[in-house]
Design a protein around this motif. Structure first.
Motif, short mmCIF file in Angstrom:
data_model
loop_
_atom_site.label_atom_id
_atom_site.label_comp_id
_atom_site.label_asym_id
_atom_site.label_seq_id
_atom_site.Cartn_x
_atom_site.Cartn_y
_atom_site.Cartn_z
N VAL A 121 -0.81 -1.73 -7.52
CA VAL A 121 0.01 -0.61 -7.07
C VAL A 121 -0.09 0.55 -8.05
N ARG A 122 -0.01 0.25 -9.36
CA ARG A 122 -0.09 1.31 -10.37
C ARG A 122 -1.44 2.03 -10.33
N GLU A 123 -2.49 1.28 -10.06
CA GLU A 123 -3.82 1.87 -10.00
C GLU A 123 -4.02 2.68 -8.72
N GLU A 124 -3.05 2.60 -7.79
CA GLU A 124 -3.11 3.34 -6.52
C GLU A 124 -4.38 3.03 -5.73
N ARG A 125 -4.78 1.78 -5.81
CA ARG A 125 -5.95 1.37 -5.03
C ARG A 125 -5.53 1.08 -3.60
N TYR A 127 -4.99 -0.64 -0.06
CA TYR A 127 -4.78 -2.07 0.21
C TYR A 127 -6.08 -2.75 0.61
N TRP A 130 -7.97 -4.33 -2.25
CA TRP A 130 -7.33 -5.31 -3.10
C TRP A 130 -8.10 -6.63 -3.13
N SER A 373 4.39 5.84 5.37
CA SER A 373 3.03 5.58 4.92
C SER A 373 2.60 4.14 5.07
#
Length: 415
Positions: A121-125, A127, A130, A373
């Protein structure tokens, strides 16, 4: 001799400076098990909490005994055992009964997988990128997380590195195939699980009839002498319901001061003994007797969630000033607006209810961001609400609450 939490924490830290097991003396300040069983754990040692003159304290003898015992505990770092960690399951996948019982192995697993998820989540990758983030890597951790990342992210909050007043990550090691802990420490945590369950089971019993209550202490309420466990039927028999005889009375009046709140049932939950007279801080009028939990929820909880509770709006309107002005305390105004936006706003033709939050306030206009979102790409938009619209929404909310109770709204034209 009763001593303050601050002195107990300082004394315990001094006594355990040489302890081989890493401890967290700040547990004595935070008292995490207070509501559940009234003790603070360090390993399998339970230090009892006392209430003295309406303040939580400790017995100095208990602190000294626990400190000495932990300082003298011998820990052979070379004598280790394999820690058989259970398969990870999120909250939705767990058995309801399983969630309630202490399990340090399951806690370690939760920390690992939660931090692996937060990393993504922090890396804003996206979904879609993942992949199999639950896959265990060669270092024993999921989600391609390094040990350094795990320790740093866990260290951001004391709750994520603390089990039974100890810090297991300082002793946990990876052998290349299994996780390991010193045998003495693993045995200590096993005994903690049994002792914690024992104390919770005892604290769940109604002091009047002996009926066993919920695990998380829903029947427990704080008094001037500490926590008491009483089931709703016994509370209903022991304490009288509040009938509004102080409606319109100022909180600081002699009439209120001469009436004990703990003679009554909590006006909101109607299941516990009340402990305080709740009042409107803007108009000063008494609203009614509340238990400590309901009073905290009203004063510090999320306004929108409090207003969703049955009877909450009508409780706030026990204040004569709010009732006559057809309003609510200021802290609840934007909660009314948030609920209205989430109920009425939609992202295009989507029927999914969005999440609304205030993001700005300038020149009498409140800006809210709405997010959908989770269901749509770029499902974010903003909505501006003027102060006049906020006022109208709050009045409409109050009128609807009064109509449900069949109590007529005050006539603004009436003197």
């Amino acid at each position: 001799m009763p001593i303050s939490r601050e002195y107990a924490c300082s004394l315990f830290a001094d006594l355990t400076q040489s302890a081989m097991i890493p401890l967290d003396p700040d547990e004595l300040l935070h008292m995490p098990g207070l509501r559940r069983h009234g003790h603070v754990f360090f390993g399998d040692l339970a230090v009892r909490c006392y209430k003295h003159k309406a303040r939580w304290t400790y017995d100095e003898r208990d602190i000294r005994a626990a400190g000495r015992a932990l300082a003298e505990l011998d820990l052979d770092l070379g004598d280790v055992v394999d820690v058989q960690l259970p398969v990870y399951r999120n909250m939705a996948e767990r058995d309801p009964e399983e969630r309630h019982h202490p399990n340090w192995r399951r806690q370690l697993v939760s920390w690992m997988f939660d931090q692996a998820h937060f990393k993504l989540v922090r890396e804003e990758r996206p979904y879609e990128e993942w992949g199999d983030w639950r896959h265990i890597g060669p270092n024993g951790l999921p989600g391609d997380m390094s040990w350094e990342e795990f320790v740093v992210s866990s260290g951001s909050h004391r709750r994520l590195q603390n089990i039974a007043g100890t810090r297991p990550l300082q002793l946990l090691t990876w052998s290349g195939e299994t996780w390991r802990l010193p045998r003495v420490y693993a045995d200590l945590l096993d005994r903690w699980e049994l002792r914690e369950d024992e104390l919770v089971t005892r604290a769940r019993l109604c002091s009047s009839c002996g009926e066993q209550g919920p695990y998380w202490g829903d029947w427990r309420t704080t008094t001037t002498a500490g926590y008491v466990t009483m089931c709703p039927p016994c509370s209903g028999a022991a304490f009288q319901p509040y009938t509004g005889h102080l409606r319109g009375v100022q909180y600081g009046s002699a009439r209120r001061a001469s009436t004990r709140a703990d003679d009554y049932l909590c006006r909101l939950c109607r299941a516990k003994q009340a402990s305080v007279w709740d009042h409107c801080h803007e108009h000063g009028h008494v609203r009614g007797p509340l238990c400590a939990g309901c009073n905290t929820f009203e004063g510090k909880g999320t306004p929108q969630f409090f207003l969703q509770r049955e009877g909450a709006a009508l409780h706030l309107l026990e204040c004569r000033g709010c009732l006559e002005q057809r309003t609510l305390p200021n802290r609840f105004h934007l909660g009314v607006v948030r609920a209205h936006l989430e109920q009425t706003e939609r992202h295009g033709s989507c029927r999914q209810q969005p999440y609304a939050r205030e993001v700005g306030h300038a020149h009498g206009v409140y800006r809210f961001q709405l997010e959908c979102s989770a269901w749509h790409t770029n499902g974010n938009w903003t909505k501006d609400i003027t102060a006049a619209e906020v006022f109208a929404l709050v009045q409409a909310f109050v009128d609807a609450a009064l109509m449900q109770e069949s109590r007529p709204a005050p006539d603004p034209a009436a003197g």
